[in-house]
Design a protein around this motif. Structure first.
Motif, PDB file in Angstrom:
ATOM      1  N   SER A  21      55.969-137.952  -5.417  1.00 36.19           N
ATOM      2  CA  SER A  21      56.679-137.354  -4.291  1.00 36.19           C
ATOM      3  C   SER A  21      57.798-136.471  -4.824  1.00 36.19           C
ATOM      4  N   CYS A  22      58.118-135.440  -4.055  1.00 37.44           N
ATOM      5  CA  CYS A  22      59.209-134.541  -4.410  1.00 37.44           C
ATOM      6  C   CYS A  22      59.963-134.181  -3.143  1.00 37.44           C
ATOM      7  N   ALA A  23      61.195-134.634  -3.072  1.00 41.73           N
ATOM      8  CA  ALA A  23      62.032-134.360  -1.905  1.00 41.73           C
ATOM      9  C   ALA A  23      62.843-133.102  -2.155  1.00 41.73           C
ATOM     10  N   ALA A  24      62.764-132.162  -1.231  1.00 42.21           N
ATOM     11  CA  ALA A  24      63.500-130.910  -1.341  1.00 42.21           C
ATOM     12  C   ALA A  24      64.726-130.951  -0.432  1.00 42.21           C
ATOM     13  N   SER A  25      65.832-130.412  -0.920  1.00 44.00           N
ATOM     14  CA  SER A  25      67.073-130.432  -0.124  1.00 44.00           C
ATOM     15  C   SER A  25      67.035-129.411   1.000  1.00 44.00           C
ATOM     16  N   VAL A  26      66.270-128.347   0.809  1.00 49.10           N
ATOM     17  CA  VAL A  26      66.105-127.316   1.835  1.00 49.10           C
ATOM     18  C   VAL A  26      64.664-126.834   1.810  1.00 49.10           C
ATOM     19  N   MET A  27      64.272-126.213   2.911  1.00 53.53           N
ATOM     20  CA  MET A  27      62.944-125.625   2.994  1.00 53.53           C
ATOM     21  C   MET A  27      63.055-124.335   3.777  1.00 53.53           C
ATOM     22  N   TYR A  28      62.312-123.320   3.371  1.00 60.30           N
ATOM     23  CA  TYR A  28      62.305-122.052   4.074  1.00 60.30           C
ATOM     24  C   TYR A  28      60.914-121.782   4.624  1.00 60.30           C
ATOM     25  N   VAL A  29      60.816-120.763   5.460  1.00 65.13           N
ATOM     26  CA  VAL A  29      59.565-120.511   6.167  1.00 65.13           C
ATOM     27  C   VAL A  29      58.447-120.121   5.200  1.00 65.13           C
ATOM     28  N   ARG A  30      58.778-119.307   4.242  1.00 57.12           N
ATOM     29  CA  ARG A  30      57.777-118.883   3.260  1.00 57.12           C
ATOM     30  C   ARG A  30      58.093-119.494   1.912  1.00 57.12           C
ATOM     31  N   TYR A  31      57.092-120.066   1.287  1.00 60.64           N
ATOM     32  CA  TYR A  31      57.332-120.782   0.037  1.00 60.64           C
ATOM     33  C   TYR A  31      56.034-120.948  -0.741  1.00 60.64           C
ATOM     34  N   CYS A  32      56.191-121.271  -1.986  1.00 62.56           N
ATOM     35  CA  CYS A  32      55.143-121.908  -2.748  1.00 62.56           C
ATOM     36  C   CYS A  32      55.799-123.081  -3.465  1.00 62.56           C
ATOM     37  N   MET A  33      55.125-124.179  -3.467  1.00 61.00           N
ATOM     38  CA  MET A  33      55.629-125.376  -4.131  1.00 61.00           C
ATOM     39  C   MET A  33      54.498-125.978  -4.936  1.00 61.00           C
ATOM     40  N   GLY A  34      54.845-126.538  -6.060  1.00 61.81           N
ATOM     41  CA  GLY A  34      53.767-127.044  -6.889  1.00 61.81           C
ATOM     42  C   GLY A  34      54.200-128.110  -7.865  1.00 61.81           C
ATOM     43  N   TRP A  35      53.204-128.632  -8.532  1.00 62.45           N
ATOM     44  CA  TRP A  35      53.386-129.619  -9.589  1.00 62.45           C
ATOM     45  C   TRP A  35      52.941-129.017 -10.910  1.00 62.45           C
ATOM     46  N   PHE A  36      53.776-129.197 -11.904  1.00 60.43           N
ATOM     47  CA  PHE A  36      53.482-128.747 -13.248  1.00 60.43           C
ATOM     48  C   PHE A  36      53.617-129.957 -14.168  1.00 60.43           C
ATOM     49  N   ARG A  37      53.001-129.881 -15.324  1.00 60.53           N
ATOM     50  CA  ARG A  37      53.127-130.996 -16.253  1.00 60.53           C
ATOM     51  C   ARG A  37      53.223-130.487 -17.682  1.00 60.53           C
ATOM     52  N   GLN A  38      53.850-131.309 -18.501  1.00 60.58           N
ATOM     53  CA  GLN A  38      53.970-130.978 -19.919  1.00 60.58           C
ATOM     54  C   GLN A  38      53.822-132.242 -20.741  1.00 60.58           C
ATOM     55  N   ALA A  39      52.835-132.232 -21.612  1.00 59.24           N
ATOM     56  CA  ALA A  39      52.614-133.336 -22.536  1.00 59.24           C
ATOM     57  C   ALA A  39      53.304-133.016 -23.858  1.00 59.24           C
ATOM     58  N   PRO A  40      53.660-134.022 -24.636  1.00 58.33           N
ATOM     59  CA  PRO A  40      54.313-133.774 -25.920  1.00 58.33           C
ATOM     60  C   PRO A  40      53.497-132.839 -26.806  1.00 58.33           C
ATOM     61  N   GLY A  41      54.148-131.824 -27.308  1.00 57.67           N
ATOM     62  CA  GLY A  41      53.484-130.892 -28.208  1.00 57.67           C
ATOM     63  C   GLY A  41      52.605-129.864 -27.527  1.00 57.67           C
ATOM     64  N   LYS A  42      52.609-129.883 -26.202  1.00 58.18           N
ATOM     65  CA  LYS A  42      51.776-128.933 -25.462  1.00 58.18           C
ATOM     66  C   LYS A  42      52.634-128.072 -24.554  1.00 58.18           C
ATOM     67  N   GLU A  43      52.073-126.937 -24.148  1.00 56.89           N
ATOM     68  CA  GLU A  43      52.782-126.064 -23.223  1.00 56.89           C
ATOM     69  C   GLU A  43      52.703-126.625 -21.808  1.00 56.89           C
ATOM     70  N   GLU A  45      51.854-126.683 -18.028  1.00 55.73           N
ATOM     71  CA  GLU A  45      50.730-126.106 -17.279  1.00 55.73           C
ATOM     72  C   GLU A  45      50.876-126.406 -15.794  1.00 55.73           C
ATOM     73  N   GLY A  46      50.362-125.508 -15.004  1.00 58.29           N
ATOM     74  CA  GLY A  46      50.345-125.724 -13.564  1.00 58.29           C
ATOM     75  C   GLY A  46      49.232-126.695 -13.202  1.00 58.29           C
ATOM     76  N   VAL A  47      49.534-127.641 -12.350  1.00 58.21           N
ATOM     77  CA  VAL A  47      48.564-128.639 -11.934  1.00 58.21           C
ATOM     78  C   VAL A  47      48.021-128.312 -10.541  1.00 58.21           C
ATOM     79  N   ALA A  48      48.926-128.104  -9.612  1.00 55.94           N
ATOM     80  CA  ALA A  48      48.527-127.817  -8.235  1.00 55.94           C
ATOM     81  C   ALA A  48      49.663-127.098  -7.534  1.00 55.94           C
ATOM     82  N   ILE A  49      49.305-126.139  -6.686  1.00 55.98           N
ATOM     83  CA  ILE A  49      50.292-125.346  -5.951  1.00 55.98           C
ATOM     84  C   ILE A  49      49.852-125.248  -4.508  1.00 55.98           C
ATOM     85  N   ILE A  50      50.819-125.278  -3.609  1.00 56.35           N
ATOM     86  CA  ILE A  50      50.546-125.073  -2.192  1.00 56.35           C
ATOM     87  C   ILE A  50      51.448-123.960  -1.680  1.00 56.35           C
TER      88      ILE A  50
END
Length: 119
Positions: A21-43, A45-50
């Motif tokens: 879960s990710c709680a945002a303090s504010v939200m606007y009408v137009r947005y993109c929000m997503g989940w990214f991840r980083q493993a040790p020693g790796k760049e 990467e984007g996982v999912a975006i809405i």
């Protein structure tokens, strides 16, 4: 000021599930929000975006296993992760851009939540 606070990470065995879960303090009408991840020693990467128009995108490695969703009323972004694999182990970050032009290029990032999948 925009703040993003993730929760829900943890340790799970392969094949298990977690919901971030990710709680945002504010939200606007137009947005993109997503989940990214980083493993040790790796760049990172984007996982999912809405996007605010409802479009979602997923990394090929998680398609069919992960689902991104946003509850606008609660200003909370979710990532349901099923059939987890050891290679999903990483620090997961929530990110957002408001009034994006084209591809999502987040301006705001959370502090991250660790996901560890054991075999």
């Amino acid at each position: 000021q925009v703040h993003l606070v993730e929760s829900g990470g943890g340790s799970v065995q392969a094949g298990g599930s977690l919901r971030l879960s990710c709680a945002a303090s504010v939200m606007y009408v137009r947005y993109c929000m997503g989940w990214f991840r980083q493993a040790p020693g790796k760049e990172r990467e984007g996982v999912a975006i809405i996007y605010s128009d409802g479009m979602t995108t997923y990394a090929a490695s998680v398609k069919g296993r992960f689902t991104i969703a946003l509850d606008n009323a609660k200003r909370t972004l979710y990532l349901q992760m099923n059939s987890l694999k050891p290679e999903d182990t990483a620090m997961y970050y929530c990110a957002a851009e408001f009034y994006p032009e084209g591809n999502c290029r987040p301006d705001y990032w959370g502090q991250g939540t660790q996901v560890t999948v054991s075999s």
